[in-house]
Design an enzyme around this catalytic site. Structure first.
Site, short mmCIF file in Angstrom:
data_model
loop_
_atom_site.label_atom_id
_atom_site.label_comp_id
_atom_site.label_asym_id
_atom_site.label_seq_id
_atom_site.Cartn_x
_atom_site.Cartn_y
_atom_site.Cartn_z
N ASN A 1 3.47 37.92 8.95
CA ASN A 1 2.39 37.73 7.99
C ASN A 1 1.26 36.97 8.69
O ASN A 1 1.38 35.77 8.92
CB ASN A 1 2.91 36.95 6.77
CG ASN A 1 1.82 36.68 5.75
OD1 ASN A 1 0.70 37.20 5.87
ND2 ASN A 1 2.13 35.88 4.75
N LYS B 1 -1.55 36.24 7.54
CA LYS B 1 -2.37 35.45 6.61
C LYS B 1 -3.85 35.68 6.94
O LYS B 1 -4.23 36.81 7.22
CB LYS B 1 -1.96 33.97 6.67
CG LYS B 1 -0.44 33.80 6.49
CD LYS B 1 0.01 32.39 6.31
CE LYS B 1 1.52 32.38 6.11
NZ LYS B 1 2.03 31.04 5.84
N HIS C 1 2.93 35.73 -2.66
CA HIS C 1 3.07 34.69 -1.65
C HIS C 1 2.70 33.33 -2.26
O HIS C 1 1.78 33.25 -3.07
CB HIS C 1 2.18 34.99 -0.44
CG HIS C 1 2.53 34.13 0.74
ND1 HIS C 1 2.13 32.82 0.82
CD2 HIS C 1 3.27 34.38 1.83
CE1 HIS C 1 2.61 32.30 1.95
NE2 HIS C 1 3.31 33.22 2.59
N GLU D 1 1.11 30.91 -1.18
CA GLU D 1 -0.29 30.48 -0.99
C GLU D 1 -1.19 31.14 -2.03
O GLU D 1 -2.19 30.55 -2.46
CB GLU D 1 -0.73 30.80 0.45
CG GLU D 1 -0.06 29.86 1.44
CD GLU D 1 0.13 30.42 2.83
OE1 GLU D 1 -0.47 31.46 3.16
OE2 GLU D 1 0.89 29.81 3.60
N GLU E 1 11.01 32.19 0.45
CA GLU E 1 10.17 31.31 1.26
C GLU E 1 10.05 29.96 0.55
O GLU E 1 9.16 29.78 -0.30
CB GLU E 1 8.78 31.91 1.44
CG GLU E 1 8.77 33.24 2.16
CD GLU E 1 7.45 33.49 2.88
OE1 GLU E 1 7.51 33.79 4.08
OE2 GLU E 1 6.38 33.36 2.27
N GLY F 1 4.75 26.67 7.13
CA GLY F 1 3.71 26.05 7.95
C GLY F 1 3.95 24.58 8.24
O GLY F 1 3.06 23.88 8.72
N SER G 1 8.54 28.72 8.67
CA SER G 1 8.68 28.13 10.01
C SER G 1 9.74 28.82 10.88
O SER G 1 10.44 28.16 11.64
CB SER G 1 8.97 26.63 9.90
OG SER G 1 7.87 25.97 9.27
P1 13P Z 1 5.16 30.04 8.66
O1 13P Z 1 6.11 30.90 9.46
O2 13P Z 1 3.86 29.79 9.36
O3 13P Z 1 5.83 28.81 8.17
O4 13P Z 1 4.76 30.88 7.36
C1 13P Z 1 5.77 31.51 6.62
C2 13P Z 1 5.13 32.40 5.63
O5 13P Z 1 4.49 31.95 4.71
C3 13P Z 1 5.28 33.84 5.82
O6 13P Z 1 4.80 34.55 4.73
#
Ligand code: 13P
Length: 255
Positions: free
Chosen positions: A10, A12, A98, A100, A170, A176, A215
């Site tokens: 992803n 983002k 997601h 976010e 997640e 992150g 992560s």
């Molecule tokens: P990270 O791997 O950067 O922690 O992000 C995970 C994520 O949100 C994948 O959709």
């Protein structure tokens, strides 16, 4: 039932068209040829780079996914993108819910309930993201939160299509932050999600792929992917480097 592992990156809000063009050859040269590949691989890219990714991925077996989609077919929804707009580009799937987007863009379970059947009907593979916050985990609310997210989002998906969805567990506190869930925590939550699906359909629960995200890095992927219910990974930051991402795919190949 043996489920084929799935590793999706992803991006983002990373990935100009130029970056997407540079990325794909570097990834593809590190993946096993598609006929020999035992893992499904996907890239979730920003809208503006999707057509570049579709073109670059052609013939490689790598799926290209969007990171959001509106539930309506068309209409007065400024700034939104419909399922037909994605399929017109040759996109294979879409990330939905997601954390976010839930946090920053008011994405809620009710909207997701409408989005999932729309994505499936359009031939898009949805990756539904669920996961608890740190506070919810500390208060022993993880299962309640996951139950609410999974049941509500899947409510209008017919039983015979449930197995076509991908779910990504997640935990918000692991995204992150460099703090991954332990392999045991990932296994426990994902087995719980599978049991929630089994309440609707045992067949679907055996088929549905449930990924872990939060992560995931080249050096911790193997331990997480070794868990029996973990069918793959949704990788954020570590997917921006095609070399590291290919290493995570390789960890899933060896699972
Ligand atoms: P990270 O791997 O950067 O922690 O992000 C995970 C994520 O949100 C994948 O959709």
């Amino acid at each position: 039932m043996k489920r084929k592992p799935y590793v999706a990156g992803n991006w983002k809000m990373w990935g100009t068209r130029r970056q997407a063009r540079d990325y794909f050859p570097r990834l593809l040269e590190r993946l096993a040829p598609v006929a020999e590949r035992t893992v499904d691989v996907g890239i979730c890219a920003p809208f503006t780079a999707l057509d570049v990714c579709v073109e670059a991925a052609r013939g490689s077996g790598v799926r290209v996914l969007a990171q959001n989609m509106h539930q309506a077919a068309e209409g007065a929804h400024t700034g939104e993108i419909s399922a037909a707009m994605l399929t017109e580009l040759g996109v294979d799937g879409v990330v939905l819910g997601h954390s976010e987007r839930r946090r920053d863009h008011c994405e809620n379970d009710r909207a997701l309930r409408e989005k999932l059947p729309v994505a499936l009907a359009a031939g898009l593979e949805p990756i539904l993201c669920v996961g608890e916050t740190e506070e919810e985990r500390e208060q022993g609310e993880t299962e309640r939160r996951l139950r609410q997210q999974v049941w509500e989002a899947l409510e209008d998906v017919p039983d015979d299509r449930l197995g076509d969805i991908v779910i990504a567990y997640e935990p918000v506190w692991a995204i992150g932050t460099g703090r991954t869930a332990t392999p045991d925590q990932a296994q426990e939550a994902i087995a719980f999600i599978r049991a929630l699906v089994a309440d609707r359909s045992r067949e679907a629960a055996a088929k549905i792929r449930i990924l872990y995200g939060g992560s995931v890095k080249p050096d911790n992927a193997a331990d997480i992917l070794a868990q029996p219910d973990v069918d793959g990974a949704l990788v954020g930051g570590a997917s921006l480097d095609p070399v590291g991402f290919a290493t995570i795919v390789a960890a899933a190949e060896e699972r």
